[in-house]
Scaffold this motif. Structure first.
Motif, PDB file in Angstrom:
ATOM      1  N   ASP A   1     -33.913  67.964  49.579  1.00 10.91           N
ATOM      2  CA  ASP A   1     -32.592  67.385  49.866  1.00 10.91           C
ATOM      3  C   ASP A   1     -32.080  67.841  51.225  1.00 10.91           C
ATOM      4  O   ASP A   1     -30.905  68.183  51.393  1.00 10.91           O
ATOM      5  N   THR A   2     -32.978  67.832  52.204  1.00 15.17           N
ATOM      6  CA  THR A   2     -32.635  68.302  53.534  1.00 15.17           C
ATOM      7  C   THR A   2     -31.845  67.238  54.298  1.00 15.17           C
ATOM      8  O   THR A   2     -32.201  66.054  54.274  1.00 15.17           O
ATOM      9  N   VAL A   3     -30.784  67.687  54.950  1.00 16.11           N
ATOM     10  CA  VAL A   3     -29.948  66.815  55.773  1.00 16.11           C
ATOM     11  C   VAL A   3     -30.081  67.256  57.219  1.00 16.11           C
ATOM     12  O   VAL A   3     -29.928  68.435  57.537  1.00 16.11           O
ATOM     13  N   PHE A  49     -37.171  75.649  60.574  1.00 16.19           N
ATOM     14  CA  PHE A  49     -36.340  74.528  61.022  1.00 16.19           C
ATOM     15  C   PHE A  49     -35.908  74.647  62.486  1.00 16.19           C
ATOM     16  O   PHE A  49     -35.141  73.811  62.967  1.00 16.19           O
ATOM     17  N   ASP A  50     -36.399  75.660  63.183  1.00 15.20           N
ATOM     18  CA  ASP A  50     -36.122  75.822  64.623  1.00 15.20           C
ATOM     19  C   ASP A  50     -34.635  75.872  64.952  1.00 15.20           C
ATOM     20  O   ASP A  50     -34.193  75.386  66.000  1.00 15.20           O
ATOM     21  N   VAL A  51     -33.845  76.459  64.072  1.00 19.27           N
ATOM     22  CA  VAL A  51     -32.419  76.627  64.341  1.00 19.27           C
ATOM     23  C   VAL A  51     -32.242  77.784  65.325  1.00 19.27           C
ATOM     24  O   VAL A  51     -32.769  78.874  65.095  1.00 19.27           O
ATOM     25  N   PRO A  52     -31.529  77.580  66.436  1.00 20.52           N
ATOM     26  CA  PRO A  52     -31.366  78.662  67.412  1.00 20.52           C
ATOM     27  C   PRO A  52     -30.595  79.837  66.825  1.00 20.52           C
ATOM     28  O   PRO A  52     -29.738  79.678  65.945  1.00 20.52           O
ATOM     29  N   LEU A  53     -30.897  81.023  67.314  1.00 18.29           N
ATOM     30  CA  LEU A  53     -30.081  82.189  66.987  1.00 18.29           C
ATOM     31  C   LEU A  53     -28.658  81.938  67.475  1.00 18.29           C
ATOM     32  O   LEU A  53     -28.450  81.326  68.520  1.00 18.29           O
ATOM     33  N   ARG A  84     -31.324  68.523  64.321  1.00 20.03           N
ATOM     34  CA  ARG A  84     -30.937  69.846  63.858  1.00 20.03           C
ATOM     35  C   ARG A  84     -30.712  69.862  62.352  1.00 20.03           C
ATOM     36  O   ARG A  84     -30.259  68.876  61.767  1.00 20.03           O
ATOM     37  N   LEU A  85     -30.987  71.018  61.750  1.00 17.94           N
ATOM     38  CA  LEU A  85     -30.750  71.188  60.325  1.00 17.94           C
ATOM     39  C   LEU A  85     -29.263  71.169  60.032  1.00 17.94           C
ATOM     40  O   LEU A  85     -28.485  71.907  60.645  1.00 17.94           O
ATOM     41  N   GLY A  86     -28.856  70.315  59.080  1.00 16.53           N
ATOM     42  CA  GLY A  86     -27.475  70.303  58.630  1.00 16.53           C
ATOM     43  C   GLY A  86     -27.291  71.051  57.325  1.00 16.53           C
ATOM     44  O   GLY A  86     -26.355  71.833  57.166  1.00 16.53           O
ATOM     45  N   LEU A  91     -43.784  87.059  37.373  1.00 18.39           N
ATOM     46  CA  LEU A  91     -42.525  86.379  37.663  1.00 18.39           C
ATOM     47  C   LEU A  91     -41.362  87.328  37.413  1.00 18.39           C
ATOM     48  O   LEU A  91     -41.118  87.771  36.293  1.00 18.39           O
ATOM     49  N   LEU A  92     -40.637  87.657  38.480  1.00 18.33           N
ATOM     50  CA  LEU A  92     -39.454  88.508  38.369  1.00 18.33           C
ATOM     51  C   LEU A  92     -38.187  87.675  38.218  1.00 18.33           C
ATOM     52  O   LEU A  92     -37.221  88.115  37.605  1.00 18.33           O
ATOM     53  N   GLY A  93     -38.190  86.479  38.772  1.00 19.00           N
ATOM     54  CA  GLY A  93     -36.999  85.639  38.666  1.00 19.00           C
ATOM     55  C   GLY A  93     -37.163  84.351  39.433  1.00 19.00           C
ATOM     56  O   GLY A  93     -38.227  84.049  39.988  1.00 19.00           O
ATOM     57  N   SER A  94     -36.101  83.585  39.468  1.00 25.86           N
ATOM     58  CA  SER A  94     -36.070  82.339  40.224  1.00 25.86           C
ATOM     59  C   SER A  94     -34.674  82.159  40.790  1.00 25.86           C
ATOM     60  O   SER A  94     -33.705  82.769  40.322  1.00 25.86           O
ATOM     61  N   ALA A  95     -34.590  81.327  41.803  1.00 24.34           N
ATOM     62  CA  ALA A  95     -33.298  81.095  42.446  1.00 24.34           C
ATOM     63  C   ALA A  95     -33.257  79.685  43.001  1.00 24.34           C
ATOM     64  O   ALA A  95     -34.296  79.070  43.280  1.00 24.34           O
ATOM     65  N   GLU A  96     -32.043  79.184  43.140  1.00 22.30           N
ATOM     66  CA  GLU A  96     -31.790  77.943  43.861  1.00 22.30           C
ATOM     67  C   GLU A  96     -30.621  78.203  44.795  1.00 22.30           C
ATOM     68  O   GLU A  96     -29.591  78.733  44.363  1.00 22.30           O
ATOM     69  N   ALA A  97     -30.780  77.879  46.051  1.00 20.74           N
ATOM     70  CA  ALA A  97     -29.730  78.132  47.031  1.00 20.74           C
ATOM     71  C   ALA A  97     -29.526  76.896  47.892  1.00 20.74           C
ATOM     72  O   ALA A  97     -30.478  76.376  48.481  1.00 20.74           O
ATOM     73  N   ARG A  98     -28.302  76.428  47.956  1.00 15.98           N
ATOM     74  CA  ARG A  98     -27.925  75.320  48.824  1.00 15.98           C
ATOM     75  C   ARG A  98     -27.071  75.891  49.945  1.00 15.98           C
ATOM     76  O   ARG A  98     -26.109  76.630  49.694  1.00 15.98           O
ATOM     77  N   PHE A  99     -27.435  75.575  51.191  1.00 20.38           N
ATOM     78  CA  PHE A  99     -26.662  76.104  52.303  1.00 20.38           C
ATOM     79  C   PHE A  99     -26.552  75.072  53.403  1.00 20.38           C
ATOM     80  O   PHE A  99     -27.365  74.157  53.522  1.00 20.38           O
ATOM     81  N   ALA A 100     -25.507  75.224  54.199  1.00 20.25           N
ATOM     82  CA  ALA A 100     -25.278  74.385  55.370  1.00 20.25           C
ATOM     83  C   ALA A 100     -25.492  75.215  56.625  1.00 20.25           C
ATOM     84  O   ALA A 100     -25.391  76.448  56.600  1.00 20.25           O
ATOM     85  N   CYS A 101     -25.789  74.555  57.719  1.00 20.31           N
ATOM     86  CA  CYS A 101     -26.035  75.220  58.984  1.00 20.31           C
ATOM     87  C   CYS A 101     -25.100  74.638  60.043  1.00 20.31           C
ATOM     88  O   CYS A 101     -24.993  73.406  60.174  1.00 20.31           O
ATOM     89  N   HIS A 102     -24.409  75.515  60.783  1.00 22.47           N
ATOM     90  CA  HIS A 102     -23.393  75.084  61.732  1.00 22.47           C
ATOM     91  C   HIS A 102     -23.722  75.587  63.136  1.00 22.47           C
ATOM     92  O   HIS A 102     -24.115  76.746  63.315  1.00 22.47           O
TER      93      HIS A 102
END
Length: 300
Positions: free
Chosen positions: A111-113, A72-76, A118-120, A134-145
């Motif tokens: 569901d990208t905002v 998503f090219d989010v700057p460091l 810029r990524l929100g 298959l060891l497992g699965s995950a779902e992660a929702r995060f915001a970027c500031h």
């Protein structure tokens, strides 16, 4: 796979704590991330012949900034914060072996905002494979500031040294390590309280893994470890292994006031698997909740 990704991309200071080794684009919003887990880890070491499932949580956590900065090219310098993370583990794939586990994550974002270009925020659906099993699965929702937005969110806390924030609180004694599945008191993140199934969060900003670098609030992995330890404490003295962890974060946990960890046993099935609701409260407000499923370690 001959080296890890740059540590800056996974927000780690210690090279030894970088698990991810490669990222590939599989198509629109689809990615493959490779990782190698250590045979032994100072915090997430094997127990009862099983790999610690919290390695999966930390691997997903590292994937969040990696995708942010590469896909998503989010700057460091921009900051990611969790809204929720759901984790499921296949305990049959946890057997510790003589070689380091080779891990592959197959990821799809949805569901990208975007805020401008810029990524929100986005949600990651993750399949976790170990040697194509298959060891497992995950779902992660995060915001970027952006740094400016993060400074507004954190107010007077932004960028403050965690050692200064915890200085006003008394040093807390740990619960007995074996009650929360730990070997060392230094790795216990719960302190006894006067009520059953209730503890105070024990924060050590000098911990080399949970505080790999200075953070002005309680890190998400510290809160997940508190939830895991609380669920284990409910089942003590029987040792357990984590099978699922569904957590939601509603506010930052500050370092200059007590955070209380409460456990409510919800159910137990005939095989001994237990479901426990963990709630973290600070100043009377809910900061995070987690539903944790554990099973007897001996049966895993």
């Amino acid at each position: 796979m001959t080296s890890t990704v740059p540590r800056q991309y996974v927000h780690r200071a210690a090279l030894a704590e970088v698990f991810l080794t490669k990222i590939s684009n599989l198509g629109p919003e689809s990615y493959r991330v490779s990782a190698q887990w250590p045979r032994w880890h100072a915090l997430y070491g094997p127990r009862g012949g099983l790999i610690d499932p919290m390695l999966a949580s930390e691997t997903v956590r590292q994937t969040i900034p990696l995708l942010s900065h590469t896909a998503f090219d989010v700057p460091l310098g921009h900051v990611q914060s969790w809204e929720h993370i759901y984790l499921r583990i296949n305990r049959k794939a946890l057997r510790a072996e003589m070689t380091p586990p080779e891990i592959e994550l197959r990821i799809r974002s949805r569901d990208t905002v975007l805020r401008g270009k810029r990524l929100g925020a986005t949600t990651l659906d993750v399949l976790i494979l170990r040697d194509n099993t298959l060891l497992g699965s995950a779902e992660a929702r995060f915001a970027c500031h952006t740094p400016l937005i993060y400074k507004r969110l954190r107010g007077a806390f932004a960028g403050v040294d965690p050692l200064a924030l915890v200085a006003s609180l008394p040093q807390l004694p740990p619960v007995e390590p074996h009650l929360v599945g730990r070997d060392r008191a230094e790795d216990v993140v719960l302190s006894p309280a006067d009520e059953p199934h209730r503890w105070q969060l024990r924060v050590d900003p000098t911990h080399p893994i949970l505080f790999d670098h200075p953070v002005d609030h309680a890190p998400g992995m510290l809160l997940l470890e508190a939830a895991r330890q609380a669920a284990q404490a409910v089942c003590a003295p029987e040792s357990t292994v984590l099978l699922s962890l569904d957590s939601a974060f509603t506010r930052y946990v500050e370092l200059d006031s007590p955070c209380w960890i409460e456990a409510e046993p919800l159910s137990m099935n005939a095989q001994g698997s237990s479901l426990t609701l963990i709630t973290g409260r600070q100043n009377g407000d809910v900061a995070f909740r987690a539903r944790v499923t554990t099973a007897p370690l001996a049966d895993a």
